[in-house]
Each structure stands twice: as C-alpha cells, then as structure tokens.
Design an enzyme around this catalytic site. Structure first.
Site, mmCIF file in Angstrom:
data_model
loop_
_atom_site.group_PDB
_atom_site.id
_atom_site.type_symbol
_atom_site.label_atom_id
_atom_site.label_comp_id
_atom_site.label_asym_id
_atom_site.label_seq_id
_atom_site.Cartn_x
_atom_site.Cartn_y
_atom_site.Cartn_z
ATOM 1 N N LYS A 31 33.693 59.594 17.372
ATOM 2 C CA LYS A 31 34.292 59.272 18.609
ATOM 3 C C LYS A 31 33.671 60.366 19.766
ATOM 4 C CE LYS A 31 39.071 61.392 21.018
ATOM 5 N NZ LYS A 31 40.154 62.290 20.585
ATOM 6 N N ASP B 270 40.587 56.970 21.522
ATOM 7 C CA ASP B 270 41.456 58.070 21.390
ATOM 8 C C ASP B 270 42.469 57.272 21.552
ATOM 9 O OD1 ASP B 270 41.924 57.665 23.787
ATOM 10 O OD2 ASP B 270 42.249 60.043 24.548
#
Length: 214
Positions: A124, A142
C-alpha cells in the site's frame, strides 16, 4: 458485498468524480519523494491529520535521508511520538533512510519491488508513492477504498488484493491515475463507514447499496 458494476456504470461514476474534482490530491503533506515516503510509512494506523501535525516540524529539519540519519532515531522519535507505533516507525524510517543513502544515492526508487524491500514499506505504501510522486496508475487500497469498492460494486473483493485487482480490471484506463484518490476522498467524506451521507452523494442513483441514508 455488492455485485460488480458494469463497465458503462463505472465509467459514468468516474466521469462524475472527475468533473467534481479533476485533480484530486492526497492529504499527506510532503515536499519531495522522500518526505512522501516517510509520511506514508508513518500514516499506518494513524490519521493523515495526525501525521501532518507531526511532520511539519520534522520535515523542516530532515527532508532528505541524509538529514534524517543526522537527526538520529532519538531525535526522530521526539518529533513523531504523538503518532501510533512511533518507536517501531522511527526504527524503520532510520533503517530505510540508511538503505536509500547506501544503495540508491539518497534517491527514492520508482520500482514497487525496491520500495517494498525497504523497512516498514508494504504494498500500500509503495503504491501511494508510485501513484503520487511517480504518476503511475498504482492503486493503494486502504479501509476507505475497500469499503467503497464493496459497498458500491465499483471494485468488490474479499480482501485488499482482490479489490486492487478489481480496480485495475474494471475502471477505465483514463481514470486509473486518480482512481484511488477519488475513492479515498469519497469514502472519507461521503461514503463513511457508520452513516454514509447518501443525500450528498453524486453517484447515489448509480449505487446499489441497499441501506442508503437520506
């Protein structure tokens, strides 16, 4: 989990997102690729606002890996102690800064594999840096994107990897560059977790979410 929306519906959704916010920006404050990398690494299990509050003073004295190493772990800890998991994050930032200096001449690499090899940098974080700094169509999933993707049917998936693939597979190429920012902002301010603001939603008529609020 909603069913995957069809191509034309998704295209219209992102056309509206683009019309409302042509150039969406991430909310983490940074001045270069290095400070962006550090800010994103610090933001794990923390809010962007909380990270920004801590890094404003930090980046004035340490905006390169060399300056961060000069500041040292104790000095860094003093700056970020208001952020969750600050001790481990401080260790990771110092370690990644040393690697950048020793292996990359102090520059942040533009390779996902190289980024993910750095301490405290997961997929991420790497995708955020690739997208925001290097302008690659990388999708950083997210909690907001995971929720919006599943709730709306834009990118349903049982885990983060599945949602990332759904974004890459189903969102038209012309919207890939800013897709994750539009989805994050929509999830953060409109399609919130507990009580989504459906009455203020620009894609309400296209969304299959059954528990819509007025």
């Amino acid at each position: 989990m909603a069913k995957q929306l069809d191509y034309h519906t998704i295209r219209e959704i992102f056309r509206r997102f683009q019309a409302a916010e042509p150039e969406p920006k991430g909310e983490l404050e940074h001045v270069n690729a290095y400070t962006l990398l550090v800010a994103v690494a610090l933001s794990a299990q923390a809010t962007d606002a909380g990270v920004n509050k801590a890094t404003r003073a930090l980046f004035k004295v340490a905006d390169t890996p060399e300056k961060m190493l000069a500041l040292g772990e104790e000095g860094l800890t003093e700056h970020i102690k208001t952020i969750g998991l600050f001790r481990q994050k401080a260790k990771n930032v110092i370690r990644l800064s040393r690697i950048l200096v020793e292996q990359y001449d102090g520059e942040v690499p533009s390779s996902r594999a190289a980024l993910q090899a750095l301490p405290g940098v997961g997929r991420k974080t790497a995708n955020v840096v690739l997208n925001m700094w290097f302008e690659q169509p990388a999708q950083a999933v997210d909690t907001h994107i995971f929720r919006v993707g599943n709730r709306t049917g834009i990118a349903p998936g049982k885990d983060v990897a599945a949602v990332e693939r759904a974004i890459e597979d189903h969102i038209p190429a012309e919207f890939q560059r800013h897709a994750h920012h539009w989805l994050i902002l929509h999830g953060r301010y409109i399609c919130t977790a507990r009580k989504p603001r459906c009455g203020d939603c620009i894609i309400r008529d296209l969304c299959p979410y059954e528990e819509k609020t007025l």
